[in-house]
Write a protein that holds these residues in place. Structure first.
Motif, PDB file in Angstrom:
ATOM      1  N   SER A  84       2.802  -0.194   5.795  1.00 22.93           N
ATOM      2  CA  SER A  84       3.258  -1.199   4.844  1.00 22.93           C
ATOM      3  C   SER A  84       2.679  -2.542   5.241  1.00 22.93           C
ATOM      4  N   GLY A  99       6.070  -4.718   5.567  1.00 26.25           N
ATOM      5  CA  GLY A  99       7.185  -4.159   6.315  1.00 26.25           C
ATOM      6  C   GLY A  99       8.274  -3.585   5.437  1.00 26.25           C
ATOM      7  N   GLN A 100       8.068  -3.596   4.121  1.00 25.96           N
ATOM      8  CA  GLN A 100       9.101  -3.084   3.210  1.00 25.96           C
ATOM      9  C   GLN A 100       8.547  -1.947   2.349  1.00 25.96           C
ATOM     10  N   GLN A 141       2.918   1.755  10.890  1.00 26.40           N
ATOM     11  CA  GLN A 141       4.308   1.721  11.353  1.00 26.40           C
ATOM     12  C   GLN A 141       4.761   3.092  11.854  1.00 26.40           C
TER      13      GLN A 141
END
Length: 584
Positions: free
Chosen positions: A342, A345-346, A387
């Motif tokens: 991502s 981060g979402q 991630q």
């Protein structure tokens, strides 16, 4: 002030030791200067005595002379840094920024606009280095002189010293007000300057489009908007500190008036002599001068702090960590194992991707725009770390390889070629700076660059212009491929390098690509499926996952699959034609 000094030491970098030495010289010189002013008090007292104390007066004259000479010598050592080392500090800051930008994760670098970085390494560095060389010594004088002179006046008469002490106590909140208003204002100014610089870069690069749409010139909406905002921000920043600066300066003047009034009262009460009062007023004038100047300089300090903070923020960005246990790969297959990624981060752009690119094979990534194809190629160059999951080359986790080691094994040819405003020779040589002229020309021939270089008046020494503007799209692309051929990396990433070319240029560039990919592990992003029907493996990426993979024939045979539908859509698009004119 402590915060600004701390930022100065960070920015001084390799010259921190010299900077500390300069600060020590500055403190010593300022203390001696304040002591010189303090000698006026006993000097005037000796000359006003009845009878005149000649011996004592000459002693203080001698002390004054010695102090002035010592201060001059210390100032000379202090200024050596300002005039001799300052240019090197400027260069060192820019080198530190350059090194940090080089090591910065590409994901972080991609968030920063060109104009923002231009402002950072340009005006921000000048402001920072100027503050280190000049403002730091002014800062020392602003703090040290009032402290020493105030102490001397306090020793002469505690009531006069109390007047100066009250003035300082009242001035502190005023200075904090100036600081707070200036800090907010100049941070906004810095942001507005960066935005304006970025828009100007965009304007220059997009001038052909703006001319074609009638939006070029002084009234260009894209320029007017950001320049107007910059003007308003600068005006607001200047106005915000006007009242507190004027208030601080008035307070200093009132302190001097109060000192004279209290001193006069002491003289009338015979508790203080007139010569001693005059001496105190002379010394107090030196006390008040730095405070009055400080009211204005606080704005300058805050401007410097805004620049130093921006530089410090970039220098504080850590490069991607390199895990222990890594070693240079000896084979060059590429593997994605459960990779999710991502940007913010979402929202995940890749979700659990498993992918194998065999060594010395050609894998084509196809799929709709935004599906994650480019992100996959970025992760192969360690644009950022996923991630979840692992990306490997030759079985080696990329997270264990230093960026320079990884990129030594990867060559990238983008659809949008970036050439530097230098010669054709220099642009090709960027693939391997230590290459000989023969090696450069051999790569140029393999990439079909030599065919058009022969027609140029200066051959390989012809300058390509900004971003290669002096060359056609096909010529720029061939130079980019020659650069990659010269690098001779075992892994090649291609972002549809022929998509924006005309048919004739596409044929020549495709020949160059054929030379580039021989014996390599190749990953190509393809928008036109007809260009990759011969690929060893076609991988369909959709919504961040691998929807299909296989050879062309097998994927076409699955008539209900995503690839077959894309193929049919592109076949239908070939039948499109320009409709007849309105007159038939």
């Amino acid at each position: 002030m402590r915060r600004i000094l701390r930022l100065m030491f960070v920015a001084a970098g390799p010259y921190t030791a010299e900077f500390r030495k300069t600060m020590r010289y500055s403190v010593a010189a300022t203390l001696v200067q304040a002591a010189a002013y303090a000698t006026f008090i006993p000097l005037l007292a000796a000359t006003a005595a009845d009878p005149v104390d000649t011996g004592r007066a000459w002693m203080w004259v001698g002390a004054l002379a010695v102090l002035v000479v010592v201060e001059g010598l210390l100032r000379a050592r202090e200024q050596a840094f300002n005039y001799d080392t300052w240019p090197y500090v400027t260069q060192a800051i820019r080198r530190s920024l350059g090194e940090r930008l080089r090591a910065m994760p590409q994901q972080e670098l991609g968030r920063r606009a060109a104009g923002d970085l231009t402002t950072l390494v340009g005006s921000n560095v000048i402001s920072a280095s100027t503050s280190i060389s000049l403002l730091s010594t002014l800062f020392v004088q602003i703090v040290t002189v009032p402290a020493v002179v105030g102490l001397v006046v306090l020793l002469v008469d505690w009531r006069l010293g109390a007047v100066l002490a009250v003035a300082v106590v009242l001035a502190i909140p005023m200075f904090r007000w100036i600081q707070r208003m200036s800090n907010l204002g100049f941070r906004s100014v810095n942001e507005a300057d960066a935005a304006a610089a970025d828009r100007i870069v965009e304007y220059v690069q997009g001038l052909p489009v703006l001319k074609a749409t009638g939006q070029a010139g002084a009234d260009s909406p894209r320029l007017v908007e950001v320049l107007t905002e910059q003007q308003h921000t600068q005006s607001a920043a200047n106005r915000s500190a006007t009242v507190p600066v004027a208030g601080a300066q008035l307070l200093v003047q009132l302190a001097m008036v109060a000192l004279v009034v209290v001193g006069a009262a002491l003289v009338l009460d015979a508790e203080l002599t007139v010569p001693l009062l005059v001496a105190v007023i002379v010394a107090a004038a030196r006390f008040a001068e730095p405070l009055a100047v400080a009211a204005v300089l606080v704005k300058v300090f805050e401007l410097s702090e805004a620049a130093l903070s921006r530089i410090g923020a970039v220098l504080a960005i850590e490069p991607l960590p390199v895990k222990a246990g890594g070693s240079a790969p000896t084979s060059f297959d590429v593997r994605f194992e459960g990779v999710s990624f991502s940007y913010d981060g979402q929202e995940k752009l890749l979700r659990g991707v498993d992918l194998v690119v065999p060594e010395r094979s050609l894998t084509a990534l196809v799929g709709p725009s935004g599906s994650g194809k480019t992100t996959i190629t970025k992760l192969i160059t360690r644009y950022a770390d996923p991630q979840e999951g692992v990306v490997r080359i030759g079985g080696v986790d990329l997270a264990t390889l230093a960026p320079e080691e990884l990129l030594r094994h990867v060559a990238v040819v983008f659809q949008d070629v970036y050439l530097f405003d230098d010669t054709i020779r220099a642009n090709i040589a960027m693939g391997r700076p230590d290459a000989t002229d023969d090696e450069i020309q051999e790569a140029a021939r393999a990439a079909n660059v030599h065919t058009f270089v022969d027609r140029l008046p200066h051959g390989y020494d012809t300058r390509v212009g900004e971003i290669g503007s002096a060359l056609s799209g096909g010529e720029r692309q061939r130079i980019s491929i020659a650069r990659a051929i010269l690098k001779d990396a075992p892994i090649v990433l291609l972002d549809e390098p022929t998509a924006a070319l005309d048919t004739e240029s596409e044929v020549v560039v495709q020949e160059a690509i054929d030379h580039l990919v021989k014996g390599k592990t190749v990953v190509v992003i393809a928008h036109r499926l007809s260009t990759v029907v011969g690929a060893d493996q076609i991988v369909v990426i959709e919504d961040g996952v691998v929807a299909q993979s296989g050879r062309h024939a097998a994927l076409i045979a699955d008539g209900n699959g995503r690839y077959a539908r894309m193929w049919q859509a592109q076949l239908a698009a070939r039948e499109w034609h320009v409709p007849a004119g309105v007159n038939g």
